[in-house]
Design a protein around this motif. Structure first.
Motif, PDB file in Angstrom:
ATOM      1  N   GLY A 117     -37.788  -6.071  -1.266  1.00 36.72           N
ATOM      2  CA  GLY A 117     -36.665  -5.122  -0.560  1.00 36.72           C
ATOM      3  C   GLY A 117     -36.133  -4.367  -1.637  1.00 36.72           C
ATOM      4  N   ILE A 118     -36.624  -4.132  -2.753  1.00 38.48           N
ATOM      5  CA  ILE A 118     -36.051  -2.989  -3.768  1.00 38.48           C
ATOM      6  C   ILE A 118     -36.395  -1.520  -3.298  1.00 38.48           C
ATOM      7  CG2 ILE A 118     -35.923  -2.178  -6.044  1.00 38.48           C
ATOM      8  CD1 ILE A 118     -34.479  -4.866  -5.457  1.00 38.48           C
ATOM      9  N   LYS A 119     -35.531  -0.926  -3.116  1.00 45.13           N
ATOM     10  CA  LYS A 119     -35.566   0.549  -2.769  1.00 45.13           C
ATOM     11  C   LYS A 119     -34.612   1.680  -3.221  1.00 45.13           C
ATOM     12  CE  LYS A 119     -36.711   3.436   1.391  1.00 45.13           C
ATOM     13  NZ  LYS A 119     -36.647   3.584   2.951  1.00 45.13           N
ATOM     14  N   CYS A 120     -34.938   2.580  -3.994  1.00 47.31           N
ATOM     15  CA  CYS A 120     -34.321   3.579  -4.458  1.00 47.31           C
ATOM     16  C   CYS A 120     -32.971   2.921  -5.446  1.00 47.31           C
ATOM     17  CB  CYS A 120     -33.535   4.434  -3.607  1.00 47.31           C
ATOM     18  SG  CYS A 120     -34.587   5.232  -2.488  1.00 47.31           S
ATOM     19  N   PRO A 121     -33.450   2.023  -6.255  1.00 47.90           N
ATOM     20  CA  PRO A 121     -32.284   1.246  -7.207  1.00 47.90           C
ATOM     21  C   PRO A 121     -31.705   2.198  -8.124  1.00 47.90           C
ATOM     22  CG  PRO A 121     -34.488   0.814  -8.034  1.00 47.90           C
ATOM     23  CD  PRO A 121     -34.732   1.355  -6.817  1.00 47.90           C
ATOM     24  N   VAL A 122     -30.284   2.136  -8.389  1.00 47.65           N
ATOM     25  CA  VAL A 122     -29.694   2.925  -9.200  1.00 47.65           C
ATOM     26  C   VAL A 122     -28.930   2.163 -10.240  1.00 47.65           C
ATOM     27  CG1 VAL A 122     -27.833   4.738  -9.611  1.00 47.65           C
ATOM     28  CG2 VAL A 122     -29.395   4.985  -7.630  1.00 47.65           C
TER      29      VAL A 122
ATOM     30  N   THR B 210     -29.491  -1.231  -3.938  1.00 46.74           N
ATOM     31  CA  THR B 210     -30.772  -1.002  -3.227  1.00 46.74           C
ATOM     32  C   THR B 210     -30.484  -0.253  -1.736  1.00 46.74           C
ATOM     33  OG1 THR B 210     -32.784  -2.024  -2.448  1.00 46.74           O
ATOM     34  CG2 THR B 210     -30.758  -3.376  -2.113  1.00 46.74           C
ATOM     35  N   VAL B 211     -31.134   0.120  -1.215  1.00 47.92           N
ATOM     36  CA  VAL B 211     -31.107   0.662   0.223  1.00 47.92           C
ATOM     37  C   VAL B 211     -31.870  -0.264   1.107  1.00 47.92           C
ATOM     38  CG1 VAL B 211     -31.839   2.612   1.847  1.00 47.92           C
ATOM     39  CG2 VAL B 211     -31.153   3.051  -0.605  1.00 47.92           C
ATOM     40  N   ILE B 212     -31.244  -0.588   2.131  1.00 45.16           N
ATOM     41  CA  ILE B 212     -31.666  -1.499   3.312  1.00 45.16           C
ATOM     42  C   ILE B 212     -31.458  -0.964   4.592  1.00 45.16           C
ATOM     43  CG2 ILE B 212     -31.458  -3.714   1.982  1.00 45.16           C
ATOM     44  CD1 ILE B 212     -28.976  -4.360   3.850  1.00 45.16           C
ATOM     45  N   SER B 213     -32.418  -1.481   5.712  1.00 45.51           N
ATOM     46  CA  SER B 213     -32.108  -1.005   7.145  1.00 45.51           C
ATOM     47  C   SER B 213     -31.278  -2.191   7.658  1.00 45.51           C
ATOM     48  CB  SER B 213     -33.506  -0.651   7.750  1.00 45.51           C
ATOM     49  OG  SER B 213     -34.057   0.326   6.777  1.00 45.51           O
ATOM     50  N   ASP B 214     -30.558  -1.484   8.868  1.00 45.45           N
ATOM     51  CA  ASP B 214     -30.096  -2.702   9.721  1.00 45.45           C
ATOM     52  C   ASP B 214     -31.112  -3.068  10.553  1.00 45.45           C
ATOM     53  OD1 ASP B 214     -28.773  -0.066  12.293  1.00 45.45           O
ATOM     54  OD2 ASP B 214     -30.792  -0.861  11.679  1.00 45.45           O
TER      55      ASP B 214
END
Length: 568
Positions: free
Chosen positions: A529-534, A549-553
């Protein structure tokens, strides 16, 4: 050599007689009877050898009895100690395997007065502390077992209470539905009985008119026939009109009793995925006060650091972002001392506070400029850099107030703190701020994207070169690390053992680098589930790690930023 039920003299065993041994020579590694022991002491070669009684020997742990002063491979006396490989060796071992090792020492120097050394005393203290901790944990787990039983009982009571509430509710609904059925059924019967009575009266009247018509036709004269016919036609016309009006007014419609059960009630028994409830296990950090383990173990003692392969983050929870904040842009996140979480929103220019369970609590502070980075300092204080404003502020989270503003002569991008100092970095330089007197020390060009402190050294990411750099507090270069897996590194943090955790924004992974910068391993990826971590941060005491992270609804129609919480 291991002991048997009766230890026999090793020397006498070679002869015909076999005497019972009374001592063990630790250097010759032989059992000695009384006579042989006397000769052993008088011999010039062995007069300085140390012996112990067979009773003492038999009380040695079994694994110690297998330890020999001779090299197992070459059968020569162990005389040297290699600090690189942390092992004793013989002359042949040195020739075959250790010629390139820089730190070889005489084994006698290492073993000199070792029993009374600080390492033995510290290890003894460690064993005692561990025993106390294990006892504490046993008591704690016993208490938790009791709490677990109590919680189970409470859960069962809650389930039964809810079941009773549902039963009472359904019984009430059923009673109301029955009452409604009786009422409507009675109304229908009343209307039909009334109509039936009216029809019956109409039929009697028509029967009477028909009888009168037959009599009139048989006995009446022409005038009577004329007048009577008009009177009967009037009654017939009225009866016909009454009959014709019955369908148009709906009096003859078929009214049927039907029951329409609520779809909500139906779904409870019809839908497979509808449950009475769910049992979930929540988790929170323990409150045990355990002893702090030593970090300065002697090199010849076994290391208690975990291997990189043993680092497996355990997912705990996702921060729940309120609907009205769904457009936030997380540029940094921290685990606070009490287990709560802080989120820095670049777009909204604000610092947000979340509870231990990941629930939004409040907006701590709104800033005049876009914030860039954040770190925990001490107590309830965090440091927030304001980038282009060349300013860093110290914010007290408890009172929602800026308690100190620090002006810097360069951009304030990355920031880190060890509670005593504050390091603020930009591409041009770094500034070390002494938090006691607020004095500032400048360091040359840093080029740090993000920064973390550990044991006096500065760890930083370089996005342009895809590298990790480590420097001393004076800016001296220690080591750097580069790997194909590290792409566009953003946030950086370290755990209590010195492993370096890097948020790789471009390829959606969290990479762990060994404490000396030799190897690395991916521990979280897009499949987790890791996406575009900052942002990434670890609380070294609790082992909690937070990763943005970035997630979707649920409908997968829009994406938004949040953070995952793990246990390291």
């Amino acid at each position: 050599m291991s002991s048997s039920e009766k230890d026999n003299c090793t020397i006498c065993t070679d002869d015909i007689n076999s005497n019972e041994a009374v001592s063990w020579c630790t250097e010759c590694e032989v059992f000695l009877c009384k006579d042989c022991e006397k000769h052993h002491r008088k011999s010039g070669i062995s007069e300085t050898h140390k012996t112990i009684s067979t009773y003492e020997y038999d009380n040695l742990p079994d694994f110690l009895k297998t330890i020999s002063i001779q090299c197992r491979e070459h059968k020569k006396k162990l005389e040297l100690y290699c600090s690189v490989h942390v092992c004793p060796c013989c002359i042949q071992c040195f020739t075959d395997k250790h010629q390139k090792c820089q730190d070889m020492k005489p084994l006698s120097d290492i073993l000199k007065q070792f029993k009374s050394s600080a390492s033995v005393q510290l290890l003894e203290l460690d064993l005692k502390d561990i025993q106390e901790d294990l006892k504490k944990i046993k008591r704690y787990l016993k208490q938790r077992l009791s709490v677990c039983d109590i919680e189970k009982t409470k859960a069962m009571e809650e389930i039964l209470s809810m079941r009773k509430s549902i039963d009472d509710y359904l019984n009430r609904l059923e009673k109301e539905l029955y009452a409604d059925l009786e009422s409507k059924h009675l109304d229908m019967k009343t209307k039909m009985k009334t109509l039936r009575h009216q029809i019956k009266q109409q039929a009697i009247q028509i029967d009477q008119r028909q009888t009168e018509f037959f009599k009139m036709k048989k006995y009446a004269n022409e005038l009577q026939m004329y007048v009577g016919l008009r009177e009967i036609e009037k009654s017939v016309s009225e009866a016909r009109q009454y009959i014709d009006d019955l369908p148009t007014r709906g009096h003859l419609n078929e009214e049927n009793i039907e029951v329409d059960i609520s779809s909500t009630i139906k779904s409870i028994v019809q839908e497979d995925d509808q449950l009475f409830g769910k049992i979930r296990i929540s988790s929170r950090p323990h409150t045990l006060q355990l002893k702090a383990g030593r970090r300065d173990q002697a090199q010849y003692l076994a290391s208690n650091y975990p291997r990189m392969e043993q680092i497996k983050p355990l997912f705990m929870r996702t921060l729940k972002i309120p609907e009205k904040m769904i457009s936030l842009e997380i540029c940094a996140c921290v685990v606070l001392q009490d287990g709560k979480f802080g989120i820095l929103d670049f777009t909204g220019k604000r610092l947000l506070l979340f509870s231990n369970e990941g629930i939004f609590m409040r907006e701590v502070r709104k800033f005049e400029r876009n914030p860039w980075n954040m770190c925990f300092v001490k107590d309830n204080t965090v440091a927030v850099t304001l980038g282009l404003a060349n300013r860093t502020v110290l914010v007290n989270i408890e009172v929602n107030r800026i308690i100190k503003t620090i002006e810097i002569c360069h951009l304030c991008n990355a920031v880190a703190s060890d509670g005593k100092t504050l390091v603020i970095c930009s591409d041009e330089m770094a500034t070390i701020v002494n938090l006691d007197n607020m004095s500032q020390t400048k360091l040359p060009r840093n080029g740090a994207g993000s920064i973390a402190l550990f044991e006096g050294n500065m760890y930083s990411t370089n996005e342009k070169e895809d590298k990790i750099f480590v420097k001393t507090s004076t800016g001296e270069h220690l080591w750097s690390y580069q790997h194909p897996q590290i792409e566009h590194p953003q946030g950086i943090t370290l755990d209590k053992n010195g492993f370096v955790y890097v948020a790789c924004n471009r390829n959606n992974i969290i990479e762990v680098v060994s404490p000396v910068g030799k190897t690395s391993r991916t521990i979280l990826s897009e499949s987790d589930g890791i996406k575009c971590p900052v942002g990434i941060n670890i609380d070294r005491e609790s082992g909690l790690m937070i990763v943005s992270t970035v997630i979707s609804d649920d409908r997968d129609t829009r994406s938004y930023r949040t953070a995952f919480v793990y246990k390291i």
